[in-house]
Design a protein around this motif. Structure first.
Motif, short mmCIF file in Angstrom:
data_model
loop_
_atom_site.label_atom_id
_atom_site.label_comp_id
_atom_site.label_asym_id
_atom_site.label_seq_id
_atom_site.Cartn_x
_atom_site.Cartn_y
_atom_site.Cartn_z
N SER A 96 1.09 -1.08 0.29
CA SER A 96 0.11 -0.07 0.47
C SER A 96 0.66 1.33 -0.11
N LYS A 97 0.62 2.24 -0.34
CA LYS A 97 1.47 3.85 -0.84
C LYS A 97 0.79 4.41 0.44
N ILE A 143 6.21 3.69 3.77
CA ILE A 143 6.39 4.78 1.94
C ILE A 143 5.87 6.47 2.60
N LYS A 144 5.06 5.86 3.33
CA LYS A 144 4.72 7.82 3.68
C LYS A 144 6.65 9.10 4.23
N HIS A 145 6.64 8.31 5.15
CA HIS A 145 7.73 8.34 5.28
C HIS A 145 8.90 8.56 4.46
N LEU A 146 9.54 6.99 3.95
CA LEU A 146 10.55 7.04 2.15
C LEU A 146 10.00 8.38 1.75
N ARG A 147 8.41 8.72 1.30
CA ARG A 147 8.57 10.01 0.10
C ARG A 147 8.64 10.78 0.59
N GLY A 148 7.97 11.40 2.29
CA GLY A 148 8.39 12.59 2.97
C GLY A 148 10.15 12.40 2.89
N LEU A 149 11.44 11.78 3.08
CA LEU A 149 12.10 12.11 3.09
C LEU A 149 12.84 12.66 1.65
N LEU A 197 9.06 -3.67 -3.06
CA LEU A 197 8.22 -3.47 -3.43
C LEU A 197 6.97 -3.67 -4.87
N SER A 198 6.01 -3.14 -4.98
CA SER A 198 5.27 -3.56 -6.57
C SER A 198 6.54 -2.64 -7.51
N GLU A 199 6.36 -3.07 -8.41
CA GLU A 199 7.39 -2.39 -9.40
C GLU A 199 6.31 -1.25 -9.89
N ASP A 223 6.65 5.26 -8.54
CA ASP A 223 6.32 6.08 -8.28
C ASP A 223 6.70 7.12 -7.30
N ILE A 224 7.80 6.16 -6.73
CA ILE A 224 8.83 7.19 -5.36
C ILE A 224 9.42 7.73 -5.68
#
Length: 258
Positions: A8-9, A14-20, A80-82, A87-88
């Protein structure tokens, strides 16, 4: 390595990774950043630095580079899925690999007698990373960024630096007026105005290089407290890219010291 699948996104990791990846303020608050690509991750591990976690895809983890990572990293790898990874990620063609690491602390005081590179309000991450890479290759071990410069430890600057960060001492958000008077070695600033030819300078002793903003050049204060040098351009161009200009200066210094 322990493998955990994330789908899940909206997963907190995942949210932490995207924020960084996306937010400089979030990186500062968390005290972390992201290394992207197996080259950077392996360079970090070779420097004996710890990794918090790694994110990749099921196909990428079978790549030979992950065998090398597995020899040095015993932590968790999130699969993660491809589509989610694409997306990240900000890199489209590299082997899928994102690593979260703690930001280094600049615990060592600035040495005012050693070769130093000062980046004076340089804002393009590619230029900053390239300058770090060239400086490290030329043996310059102290990199200072004034306020307004691109964040040294952003993922984009890290990618452009290609591991140079891991062999130099870095200092960020420095006020030029606080440090420049303390240097007891020659200070040079690149400028096309009222400058002396770079190749007329004796660069055999330790020195400071100041490189300035892509559009405006070095600050007025820097020019008042440094020797302005220019790179001859017989082709008649108005100026050089700041990363190219800096690299020419560093390696003229290297040439003279050989």
């Amino acid at each position: 390595m322990a493998l955990i699948y994330l789908e899940s996104k909206d997963n907190p990791k995942i949210k932490h990774l995207r924020g960084l990846i996306d937010q400089n303020a979030y990186r500062k608050k968390q005290g972390q950043t992201v290394l992207e690509g197996t080259h950077l991750v392996l360079s970090w591990l070779d420097a004996k630095r710890p990794i918090k976690s790694i994110f990749t895809t099921e196909s990428a983890i079978n790549h030979a580079d992950f065998d090398l990572i597995a020899e040095k990293y015993l932590g968790t790898v999130f699969i993660l899925s491809e589509s989610l990874y694409k997306d990240i990620s900000t890199l489209g063609t590299s082997i899928a690999c994102l690593a979260i690491v703690d930001l280094p602390n600049s615990s060592e005081a600035l040495n005012f007698t050693e070769d130093t590179l000062i980046l004076d309000n340089i804002q393009d991450p590619g230029n900053v990373g390239t300058l770090l890479r060239s400086a490290a290759a030329a043996g310059i071990e102290q990199i200072v960024c004034t306020k307004g410069s691109a964040s040294l430890w952003s993922p984009r600057v890290l990618r452009a630096g290609m591991g140079a960060h891991f062999s130099v001492h870095t200092y960020e958000n420095i006020v030029l007026e606080d440090i420049l008077p303390k240097f007891k070695i020659p200070v040079y600033a690149t400028s096309s105005h009222q400058s002396e030819n770079l190749y007329s300078k004796n660069l055999r002793q330790q020195c400071v290089w100041i490189l300035g903003n892509e559009g405006q050049g070095v600050s007025e204060y820097a020019l008042k407290h440094a020797e302005a040098v220019a790179i001859p351009q017989p082709g008649g161009q108005e100026s050089l890219n700041v990363a190219i200009a800096g690299s020419i200066c560093f390696f003229e210094m290297v040439r003279q010291r050989q």
